[in-house]
Motif scaffolding. Structure first.
Motif, mmCIF file in Angstrom:
data_model
loop_
_atom_site.group_PDB
_atom_site.id
_atom_site.type_symbol
_atom_site.label_atom_id
_atom_site.label_comp_id
_atom_site.label_asym_id
_atom_site.label_seq_id
_atom_site.Cartn_x
_atom_site.Cartn_y
_atom_site.Cartn_z
ATOM 1 N N SER A 7 73.948 35.642 43.992
ATOM 2 C CA SER A 7 72.659 36.279 44.285
ATOM 3 C C SER A 7 71.543 35.889 43.322
ATOM 4 O O SER A 7 70.634 36.661 43.077
ATOM 5 C CB SER A 7 72.805 37.799 44.347
ATOM 6 N N TYR A 35 70.280 38.628 51.064
ATOM 7 C CA TYR A 35 70.079 37.761 49.899
ATOM 8 C C TYR A 35 69.204 36.571 50.267
ATOM 9 O O TYR A 35 69.477 35.865 51.232
ATOM 10 C CB TYR A 35 71.422 37.317 49.337
ATOM 11 N N ASN A 36 68.159 36.366 49.463
ATOM 12 C CA ASN A 36 67.166 35.316 49.723
ATOM 13 C C ASN A 36 67.771 33.920 49.673
ATOM 14 O O ASN A 36 68.619 33.628 48.843
ATOM 15 C CB ASN A 36 66.043 35.386 48.682
ATOM 16 N N GLY A 53 67.175 39.392 46.429
ATOM 17 C CA GLY A 53 67.394 39.869 47.788
ATOM 18 C C GLY A 53 66.521 41.075 48.070
ATOM 19 O O GLY A 53 65.675 41.457 47.266
ATOM 20 N N ASN A 83 73.680 31.031 46.655
ATOM 21 C CA ASN A 83 73.491 32.468 46.592
ATOM 22 C C ASN A 83 74.775 33.272 46.507
ATOM 23 O O ASN A 83 74.772 34.460 46.723
ATOM 24 C CB ASN A 83 72.655 32.927 47.785
ATOM 25 N N THR A 129 80.380 41.073 54.125
ATOM 26 C CA THR A 129 79.277 40.133 53.957
ATOM 27 C C THR A 129 79.360 39.073 55.046
ATOM 28 O O THR A 129 80.444 38.543 55.318
ATOM 29 C CB THR A 129 79.324 39.445 52.576
ATOM 30 N N TRP A 178 67.103 34.426 54.675
ATOM 31 C CA TRP A 178 68.251 34.971 53.958
ATOM 32 C C TRP A 178 69.503 34.143 54.238
ATOM 33 O O TRP A 178 69.708 33.659 55.342
ATOM 34 C CB TRP A 178 68.493 36.421 54.368
ATOM 35 N N SER A 227 72.729 35.374 53.257
ATOM 36 C CA SER A 227 73.847 36.279 53.480
ATOM 37 C C SER A 227 73.338 37.710 53.539
ATOM 38 O O SER A 227 72.265 38.021 53.031
ATOM 39 C CB SER A 227 74.915 36.138 52.387
ATOM 40 N N VAL A 280 71.991 44.720 51.963
ATOM 41 C CA VAL A 280 71.201 43.844 51.107
ATOM 42 C C VAL A 280 71.214 42.475 51.771
ATOM 43 O O VAL A 280 72.274 41.950 52.108
ATOM 44 C CB VAL A 280 71.776 43.748 49.676
ATOM 45 N N THR A 319 74.960 41.724 53.104
ATOM 46 C CA THR A 319 76.095 42.575 52.758
ATOM 47 C C THR A 319 75.794 44.001 53.189
ATOM 48 O O THR A 319 74.755 44.562 52.821
ATOM 49 C CB THR A 319 76.371 42.541 51.238
ATOM 50 N N CYS A 337 68.994 34.151 43.731
ATOM 51 C CA CYS A 337 67.660 34.102 44.343
ATOM 52 C C CYS A 337 67.101 35.492 44.605
ATOM 53 O O CYS A 337 65.998 35.634 45.111
ATOM 54 C CB CYS A 337 67.706 33.340 45.657
#
Length: 82
Positions: free
Chosen positions: A11, A77-78, A15, A8, A59, A28, A30, A75, A32, A13
């Motif tokens: 990114s 991230y998935n 988010g 990721n 992040t 998740w 990460s 955000v 940010t 995946c």
């Protein structure tokens, strides 16, 4: 890492944008901070972040399963494709 997991750093995946104080659950890799962001709850494998404030642009990497903001925007991230 199996095929369902994403690298990721770029990114790929997807988010979720978070700008409210609702509790979010998911997976998740990460988070940010887009603005100065304070967490009421941040559940994961990185300790000490509940109650912490991240400056805009910071992040944090780890595995997170619950996020609740006290304020700010971020955000998350998935870990897996949405």
């Amino acid at each position: 890492m199996d095929i369902d997991h994403c690298k990721n750093f770029d990114s790929q995946c997807g988010g979720v944008y978070i700008n409210d104080t609702n509790t979010r659950t998911g997976s998740w890799s990460s988070i940010t901070a887009l603005t100065s962001t304070t967490f009421t709850t941040l559940t994961g494998n990185v300790s000490g972040l509940s109650g912490a404030t991240l400056a805009a642009g910071i992040t944090v990497y780890g595995q997170f399963s619950a996020i609740k903001l006290a304020g700010g925007t971020c955000v998350a991230y998935n870990t897996r494709p949405a």
